[in-house]
Design an enzyme around this catalytic site. Structure first.
Site, PDB file in Angstrom:
ATOM      1  N   LEU A 126      34.448  37.727  44.771  1.00 60.03           N
ATOM      2  CA  LEU A 126      33.588  38.767  45.323  1.00 60.03           C
ATOM      3  C   LEU A 126      34.170  40.130  44.959  1.00 60.03           C
ATOM      4  O   LEU A 126      35.299  40.422  45.310  1.00 60.03           O
ATOM      5  CB  LEU A 126      33.634  38.591  46.853  1.00 60.03           C
ATOM      6  N   HIS A 127      33.422  40.943  44.235  1.00 60.60           N
ATOM      7  CA  HIS A 127      33.946  42.293  43.970  1.00 60.60           C
ATOM      8  C   HIS A 127      32.895  43.337  43.667  1.00 60.60           C
ATOM      9  O   HIS A 127      33.215  44.502  43.473  1.00 60.60           O
ATOM     10  CB  HIS A 127      34.943  42.255  42.798  1.00 60.60           C
ATOM     11  N   ARG A 128      31.587  42.939  43.599  1.00 59.32           N
ATOM     12  CA  ARG A 128      30.556  43.932  43.271  1.00 59.32           C
ATOM     13  C   ARG A 128      30.522  45.029  44.316  1.00 59.32           C
ATOM     14  O   ARG A 128      30.497  44.721  45.526  1.00 59.32           O
ATOM     15  CB  ARG A 128      29.159  43.305  43.278  1.00 59.32           C
ATOM     16  N   PRO A 129      30.451  46.296  43.887  1.00 57.03           N
ATOM     17  CA  PRO A 129      30.355  47.385  44.862  1.00 57.03           C
ATOM     18  C   PRO A 129      29.238  47.151  45.874  1.00 57.03           C
ATOM     19  O   PRO A 129      29.415  47.395  47.071  1.00 57.03           O
ATOM     20  CB  PRO A 129      30.047  48.612  43.987  1.00 57.03           C
ATOM     21  N   ASP A 167      29.895  36.718  42.921  1.00 59.71           N
ATOM     22  CA  ASP A 167      28.976  37.763  42.468  1.00 59.71           C
ATOM     23  C   ASP A 167      29.371  38.243  41.070  1.00 59.71           C
ATOM     24  O   ASP A 167      28.936  39.282  40.606  1.00 59.71           O
ATOM     25  CB  ASP A 167      28.917  38.923  43.471  1.00 59.71           C
TER      26      ASP A 167
END
Ligand code: UD1
Length: 352
Positions: free
Chosen positions: A199-202, A273
């Site tokens: 998980l890392h999407r802004p 993501d």
């Protein structure tokens, strides 16, 4: 022919490694520039080692910053390097800020640009990567696409068909190359059945409500199976900033490439993501639930094992139930995702 490659962030490395190797095998003179967008050992050095990449000839050490600052810094620091090394062509990869910044610098210096992984579109301009893809493709002289949807998108945008080369997926080249190593990684205390999360999407992690809601869904999932979560530094920072308690999830450091491949291969489901992980799970035949409402990689949904669940907790729950009940989505591997995309790129380049 002298080719300069620009890489900067984690997802660039597994795309550039096979192209560097294919060109080296053909005796091409090459220069490798690392912008320094990613700089932690776990986000960068370990990938260079495992992927067998040569050390970069230049490291621009730009580090983190706002999009404008990071992009501008890369441009300012890359320009003299391109002037000094005088490449015939510059290859840029994927959709990160380093990709777009390099395409801008080189096209203004009248150096030809080749974009590897061209033509992908989420049609969602709130994603910084979508802007990077559009600008890079607009400027590139050679567009290497991973799948036919890429060709269609580029033609719809008026790109001359002669610039477009359908070569397949370079990320899968690295996977095919290192899967035998991944199969040797010991399972070391891993449960029989686990979910692997990234998980890392802004849009998912920068807003406290969405991050809390996703982590609550993952906590719910952890009642059915162990959730293993290698945490991106950006996400770790946000979890701390928002004071979220995620102790029940198995939070680990970002995994090196080979160990992460092993984790994917053994997972009952991957929840992510990321862009590239949607492709890797499709290749591996592992069910993937993507925490986004769109994807720039539609073949993973139409052909592969990917299901878009967005931020819909009920959908995540029902898809997990299907997987637990043995009714996971199965799929096929898209054409040209065969481990030889980089060879096809090298062949095109050497015909120039
Ligand atoms: C970037 C890419 C994204 C890609 C992702 C993979 C852009 C616009 N985004 O996002 O497409 O999917 O890489 O990771 O280029 N940080 C560290 N150590 C590092 C690198 C970053 O701690 O080595 C932290 C910093 O706090 C930084 C934050 O992570 O501010 C975000 O890094 P950044 O490079 O801006 O974007 P990513 O979220 O990694």
């Amino acid at each position: 022919m002298h080719i300069l490659h620009v890489v900067g962030a984690r997802p660039n490395f597994m795309k550039a490694a096979p192209v560097l190797r294919a060109l080296a095998a053909r005796g091409t003179s090459q220069t490798l520039v690392h912008t320094g967008q990613h700089y932690d050992v776990s986000m960068s050095d370990v990938f260079f080692q495992q992927l067998g990449m040569p050390e970069s000839d230049f490291n621009l050490a730009v580090g983190s910053g706002s999009h404008a600052k990071q992009t501008a810094e890369i441009m300012v620091r890359l320009e003299p390097t391109v002037l000094e090394t005088k490449p015939d062509l510059v290859l840029v990869y994927g959709d990160v800020n380093s990709t777009m910044a390099a395409a801008l610098v080189c096209s203004k210096l009248l150096v030809r640009v080749g974009h590897v992984e061209a033509g992908l579109r989420s049609f969602d301009r709130t994603m910084p990567e979508e802007i990077n893809r559009m600008v890079t493709d607009r400027l590139a002289d050679l567009l290497f696409t991973p799948s036919e949807d890429g060709d269609r998108n580029l033609k719809n945008e008026g790109v001359a068909p002669k610039k477009i080369h359908l070569v397949g997926n370079v990320m899968i080249d690295s996977l095919v190359h290192l899967l035998p190593e991944a199969m040797k990684v010991p399972r070391n205390g891993l449960p029989e059945r686990y979910a692997l999360v990234t998980l890392h999407r802004p849009s998912n992690v920068d807003d406290s409500e969405s991050l809390k809601s996703i982590l609550a869904s993952l906590l719910e999932a952890s009642e059915r199976m162990t959730v293993i979560f290698p945490v991106h530094p950006r996400t770790r920072q946000r979890i701390a900033d928002f004071g979220i308690n995620a102790e029940k999830l198995r939070l680990i450091e970002p995994a090196p490439y080979i160990e992460f491949l092993a984790l994917q291969r053994g997972a009952a489901v991957v929840i992510t993501d990321s862009g590239g992980i949607q492709e890797e799970t499709t290749y591996l035949g592992v069910p993937c639930l993507t925490l986004r409402s769109n994807t720039e990689r539609p073949a993973t949904v139409t052909m592969g094992t990917n299901v878009l669940v967005g931020q819909d907790r009920a959908k995540l729950r029902s898809e997990l139930t299907k997987i637990c009940d043995g009714h996971a989505k199965t799929g096929a591997i898209p054409p040209l995702w065969d481990g030889h995309a980089a060879d096809r790129i090298a062949d095109v380049l050497l015909r120039l």
